[in-house]
Design an enzyme around this catalytic site. Structure first.
Site, PDB file in Angstrom:
ATOM      1  N   ALA A 114     -30.274  34.575  31.082  1.00 37.47           N
ATOM      2  CA  ALA A 114     -31.539  35.141  30.619  1.00 37.47           C
ATOM      3  C   ALA A 114     -31.556  35.273  29.101  1.00 37.47           C
ATOM      4  O   ALA A 114     -32.552  34.954  28.437  1.00 37.47           O
ATOM      5  CB  ALA A 114     -31.771  36.499  31.277  1.00 37.47           C
ATOM      6  N   SER A 150     -25.638  26.273  29.467  1.00 44.98           N
ATOM      7  CA  SER A 150     -24.837  26.175  30.688  1.00 44.98           C
ATOM      8  C   SER A 150     -25.635  25.487  31.782  1.00 44.98           C
ATOM      9  O   SER A 150     -26.850  25.274  31.653  1.00 44.98           O
ATOM     10  CB  SER A 150     -24.415  27.572  31.151  1.00 44.98           C
ATOM     11  N   CYS A 151     -24.971  25.177  32.879  1.00 48.93           N
ATOM     12  CA  CYS A 151     -25.659  24.484  33.977  1.00 48.93           C
ATOM     13  C   CYS A 151     -26.830  25.310  34.511  1.00 48.93           C
ATOM     14  O   CYS A 151     -27.949  24.796  34.676  1.00 48.93           O
ATOM     15  CB  CYS A 151     -24.678  24.155  35.096  1.00 48.93           C
TER      16      CYS A 151
END
Length: 351
Positions: free
Chosen positions: A203, A149-150
């Protein structure tokens, strides 16, 4: 030299930028883009005579279910069907809405076409969960790669940068996440913050890409649109202290990290967005993450810092890296990322 032929499935927020990114490469050819409906993005493209960056023509192909008459009514030229696009590419960049990519994969397998999926798809859609700097070599020759993801893309850039410079064992992050992209209305008009359950997927994803690092994190949604901000506390490997000087030197040397300061006027996410517009960057995009020098502080043996994530454009360089890895255009992360950086003019301001 034969150019790698690339198609883009989905011409939305990410797809527009992927098409531009490919068009800027001197060793790739943008064969075309594919979409379902005559969105505002496609209507704007048609108003520019289907010309994108470098005056490259963005030929439009329609996916199954598209109403060609709707395009004809608006005078938008259609080059053919999605399957016809796939017949003429070496690799497809799938930026369709989340969940659609896994369905598209059946067609890619039928057509024997490699594909790179964006972060909205499940990891199981691909052979390799990919990041250009952290695990480039794992993508070499792979048929199906998926981008992070970004937020994860920018976070891994910074953590991998420190890991290669001084060694990283543990990361704890807080993500201040923009609630929607500019122009989106589906989240409504908000005046509140919303917290997600820990640990955040960023994370967890970081640990998937960098399994030797222990990571955890919290995510907070905020009612803004231009960029996320991540704070990170990073601990060195084997208890080794990470100094501010060593961290700053590593960040300053990284092509895809732009070190800025509050004293220069970079007060937050909006400052970086405005700076990108003042630079004349298309759509106000910035490929680099912004990292505040003022935020780099030592806390015990760990280091803390804050980064800005330009969510609409940050994954574009790593997606181009994925093409290079999948097609074995360059065999090492150094060569692959350098080629991408050169064509996208990333890091040029540091020279």
């Amino acid at each position: 030299m034969k150019k790698i032929r690339v198609g883009v499935a989905g011409y939305g927020t990410i797809g527009q930028r992927l098409a531009d990114g490919v068009a800027l490469q001197d060793d790739m050819e943008l064969v075309g883009i594919a979409d379902l409906a005559p969105t505002l993005s496609i209507r704007a493209l048609a108003e520019r005579d289907m010309l994108g960056v470098n005056n490259v023509r963005y030929n439009l192909y329609l996916v199954d279910g598209a109403d060609k008459a709707a395009f004809d009514t608006l005078g938008i030229p259609v080059a053919g069907s999605f399957e016809q696009l796939l017949d003429n590419v070496d690799i497809i960049l799938d930026s369709a809405p989340g969940g659609i990519g896994s369905k598209n994969k059946l067609l890619y397998e039928k057509k024997n076409v490699k594909a790179v999926f964006q972060g909205g798809e499940k990891n199981s859609v691909a052979d390799v969960f990919f990041h250009g700097y952290a695990n480039y070599e794992k993508g070499l020759g792979a048929n199906y790669l998926k981008l992070t993801s970004c937020n994860t893309t920018g976070l891994i850039r910074a953590v991998d940068c420190l890991d290669r410079a001084v060694g990283v064992e543990r990361v704890a992050i807080t993500i201040i996440r923009r609630v929607a992209d500019p122009g989106d209305y589906h989240r409504g008009l908000t005046n509140a913050l919303q917290i997600d359950r820990a640990p955040s997927h960023q994370a967890v994803d970081l640990m998937t890409i960098m399994p030797h690092v222990e990571a955890t994190g919290i995510l907070v949604h905020t009612p803004v649109t231009h960029g996320h901000i991540i704070t990170a506390v990073v601990s060195g490997r084997d208890g080794k202290k990470i100094t501010r000087e060593a961290a700053l030197a590593a960040f300053q040397a990284h092509p895809r990290i732009r070190v800025v300061s509050i004293d220069e006027g970079f007060k937050g996410n909006a400052s970086l967005f405005k700076y990108a517009r003042d630079l004349g960057n298309r759509r106000g995009d910035m490929y680099e993450i912004g990292l505040w020098e003022d935020s780099i502080v030592e806390t015990g043996d760990s280091i803390m810092f804050a980064i800005n994530i330009p969510q609409e454009s940050v994954t574009i360089p790593e997606t181009i890296d994925a093409i290079r890895a999948a097609m074995c255009m360059q065999k090492t992360r150094e060569e692959g990322t350098a080629a991408t950086n050169r064509c996208l003019h990333i890091g040029a301001f540091k020279k």
